[in-house]
Scaffold this motif. Sequence first.
Motif, PDB file in Angstrom:
ATOM      1  N   TYR A 230      -7.631  -4.175   6.021  1.00 35.98           N
ATOM      2  CA  TYR A 230      -8.937  -4.770   6.210  1.00 35.98           C
ATOM      3  C   TYR A 230      -9.217  -5.665   5.001  1.00 35.98           C
ATOM      4  O   TYR A 230      -8.528  -5.576   3.982  1.00 35.98           O
ATOM      5  CB  TYR A 230     -10.035  -3.701   6.276  1.00 35.98           C
ATOM      6  CG  TYR A 230     -10.038  -2.876   7.537  1.00 35.98           C
ATOM      7  CD1 TYR A 230      -9.041  -1.949   7.803  1.00 35.98           C
ATOM      8  CD2 TYR A 230     -11.066  -3.028   8.475  1.00 35.98           C
ATOM      9  CE1 TYR A 230      -9.059  -1.192   8.974  1.00 35.98           C
ATOM     10  CE2 TYR A 230     -11.101  -2.281   9.644  1.00 35.98           C
ATOM     11  CZ  TYR A 230     -10.090  -1.354   9.877  1.00 35.98           C
ATOM     12  OH  TYR A 230     -10.109  -0.611  11.026  1.00 35.98           O
TER      13      TYR A 230
ATOM     14  N   ARG B 209     -16.864  -5.255   6.162  1.00 37.04           N
ATOM     15  CA  ARG B 209     -15.419  -5.182   6.066  1.00 37.04           C
ATOM     16  C   ARG B 209     -14.821  -5.607   7.406  1.00 37.04           C
ATOM     17  O   ARG B 209     -15.271  -5.190   8.471  1.00 37.04           O
ATOM     18  CB  ARG B 209     -14.988  -3.760   5.700  1.00 37.04           C
ATOM     19  CG  ARG B 209     -13.568  -3.643   5.217  1.00 37.04           C
ATOM     20  CD  ARG B 209     -13.324  -2.296   4.566  1.00 37.04           C
ATOM     21  NE  ARG B 209     -14.065  -2.167   3.302  1.00 37.04           N
ATOM     22  CZ  ARG B 209     -13.912  -1.144   2.467  1.00 37.04           C
ATOM     23  NH1 ARG B 209     -13.063  -0.164   2.761  1.00 37.04           N
ATOM     24  NH2 ARG B 209     -14.619  -1.087   1.362  1.00 37.04           N
TER      25      ARG B 209
ATOM     26  N   THR C 202     -10.282   3.044  13.199  1.00 35.70           N
ATOM     27  CA  THR C 202     -10.198   3.195  11.755  1.00 35.70           C
ATOM     28  C   THR C 202      -9.975   4.632  11.330  1.00 35.70           C
ATOM     29  O   THR C 202     -10.658   5.545  11.818  1.00 35.70           O
ATOM     30  CB  THR C 202     -11.497   2.672  11.109  1.00 35.70           C
ATOM     31  OG1 THR C 202     -11.741   1.342  11.575  1.00 35.70           O
ATOM     32  CG2 THR C 202     -11.372   2.663   9.594  1.00 35.70           C
TER      33      THR C 202
ATOM     34  N   TYR D 158      -9.050   7.286   5.554  1.00 34.05           N
ATOM     35  CA  TYR D 158      -8.543   7.137   4.199  1.00 34.05           C
ATOM     36  C   TYR D 158      -8.485   5.663   3.803  1.00 34.05           C
ATOM     37  O   TYR D 158      -7.966   4.824   4.551  1.00 34.05           O
ATOM     38  CB  TYR D 158      -7.144   7.750   4.081  1.00 34.05           C
ATOM     39  CG  TYR D 158      -7.092   9.203   4.471  1.00 34.05           C
ATOM     40  CD1 TYR D 158      -6.525   9.605   5.677  1.00 34.05           C
ATOM     41  CD2 TYR D 158      -7.627  10.180   3.631  1.00 34.05           C
ATOM     42  CE1 TYR D 158      -6.476  10.939   6.037  1.00 34.05           C
ATOM     43  CE2 TYR D 158      -7.585  11.522   3.994  1.00 34.05           C
ATOM     44  CZ  TYR D 158      -7.013  11.886   5.199  1.00 34.05           C
ATOM     45  OH  TYR D 158      -6.978  13.209   5.545  1.00 34.05           O
ATOM     46  N   TRP D 159      -8.989   5.380   2.608  1.00 42.27           N
ATOM     47  CA  TRP D 159      -9.037   4.011   2.099  1.00 42.27           C
ATOM     48  C   TRP D 159      -8.453   3.965   0.690  1.00 42.27           C
ATOM     49  O   TRP D 159      -8.595   4.916  -0.090  1.00 42.27           O
ATOM     50  CB  TRP D 159     -10.475   3.506   2.030  1.00 42.27           C
ATOM     51  CG  TRP D 159     -11.141   3.337   3.347  1.00 42.27           C
ATOM     52  CD1 TRP D 159     -11.952   4.231   3.983  1.00 42.27           C
ATOM     53  CD2 TRP D 159     -11.078   2.190   4.188  1.00 42.27           C
ATOM     54  NE1 TRP D 159     -12.389   3.711   5.170  1.00 42.27           N
ATOM     55  CE2 TRP D 159     -11.867   2.449   5.327  1.00 42.27           C
ATOM     56  CE3 TRP D 159     -10.435   0.953   4.099  1.00 42.27           C
ATOM     57  CZ2 TRP D 159     -12.025   1.531   6.372  1.00 42.27           C
ATOM     58  CZ3 TRP D 159     -10.585   0.038   5.134  1.00 42.27           C
ATOM     59  CH2 TRP D 159     -11.369   0.338   6.250  1.00 42.27           C
TER      60      TRP D 159
ATOM     61  N   TYR E   7      -8.098  -4.123   1.685  1.00 43.28           N
ATOM     62  CA  TYR E   7      -8.040  -2.667   1.660  1.00 43.28           C
ATOM     63  C   TYR E   7      -7.025  -2.155   2.668  1.00 43.28           C
ATOM     64  O   TYR E   7      -6.929  -2.655   3.789  1.00 43.28           O
ATOM     65  CB  TYR E   7      -9.394  -2.062   2.014  1.00 43.28           C
ATOM     66  CG  TYR E   7     -10.500  -2.357   1.041  1.00 43.28           C
ATOM     67  CD1 TYR E   7     -11.323  -3.474   1.200  1.00 43.28           C
ATOM     68  CD2 TYR E   7     -10.744  -1.516  -0.038  1.00 43.28           C
ATOM     69  CE1 TYR E   7     -12.343  -3.744   0.304  1.00 43.28           C
ATOM     70  CE2 TYR E   7     -11.766  -1.774  -0.940  1.00 43.28           C
ATOM     71  CZ  TYR E   7     -12.554  -2.890  -0.759  1.00 43.28           C
ATOM     72  OH  TYR E   7     -13.576  -3.151  -1.649  1.00 43.28           O
ATOM     73  N   CYS E   8      -6.332  -1.124   2.266  1.00 49.12           N
ATOM     74  CA  CYS E   8      -5.415  -0.416   3.143  1.00 49.12           C
ATOM     75  C   CYS E   8      -6.169   0.755   3.774  1.00 49.12           C
ATOM     76  O   CYS E   8      -6.984   1.411   3.101  1.00 49.12           O
ATOM     77  CB  CYS E   8      -4.246   0.086   2.299  1.00 49.12           C
ATOM     78  SG  CYS E   8      -2.969   0.955   3.191  1.00 49.12           S
ATOM     79  N   ASN E   9      -5.884   1.007   5.043  1.00 48.19           N
ATOM     80  CA  ASN E   9      -6.522   2.108   5.761  1.00 48.19           C
ATOM     81  C   ASN E   9      -5.462   2.994   6.405  1.00 48.19           C
ATOM     82  O   ASN E   9      -4.527   2.482   7.027  1.00 48.19           O
ATOM     83  CB  ASN E   9      -7.462   1.559   6.829  1.00 48.19           C
ATOM     84  CG  ASN E   9      -8.129   2.654   7.627  1.00 48.19           C
ATOM     85  OD1 ASN E   9      -7.742   2.941   8.760  1.00 48.19           O
ATOM     86  ND2 ASN E   9      -9.133   3.274   7.051  1.00 48.19           N
TER      87      ASN E   9
ATOM     88  N   CYS F  67       0.865  -1.184   0.000  1.00 43.55           N
ATOM     89  CA  CYS F  67       0.000   0.000   0.000  1.00 43.55           C
ATOM     90  C   CYS F  67       0.896   1.226   0.000  1.00 43.55           C
ATOM     91  O   CYS F  67       1.576   1.507   0.990  1.00 43.55           O
ATOM     92  CB  CYS F  67      -0.908  -0.002   1.216  1.00 43.55           C
ATOM     93  SG  CYS F  67      -1.894   1.502   1.406  1.00 43.55           S
TER      94      CYS F  67
END
Length: 122
Positions: free
Chosen positions: A37, A45, A108, A111-112, A94-96, A22
């Motif tokens: 996630y 998610r 959390t 930004y995704w 997904y990167c957070n 990421c």
Amino acid sequence: QVHLVESGGGLVQAGGSLRLSCAVSGSIFSDDAMAWYRQVPGKQREWVAAISSGGSTNYADSVKGRFAIFRDNAKNTVFLHTRSLKPEDTAVYYCNAGGRYSGSAYLTGRYWGQGTQVTVSS
């Protein structure tokens, strides 16, 4: 403006491994916790792993001992090394970014990335 771009997903046989990346643009990276996630269609998610700005990590029980999260602050990149993959690991990952810790819990960030598909065949 913050952008996250995931890569590294693909199709792998059960027992195999993948390294997800990421790349983060923007000024938040080095000061913030980061996380991965995953999501399966029709389900919520699910949090997988997180890493603090100082490098402390924690994992969901379902991936503990098989996945490892790393960050390279010089390259503004966070990685998820996956191994011993199972068909139930199939999901969009997904990167957070922009998150923080409250005690040992990752909160959390806002930004995704767009996600990267991981498919594990049996």
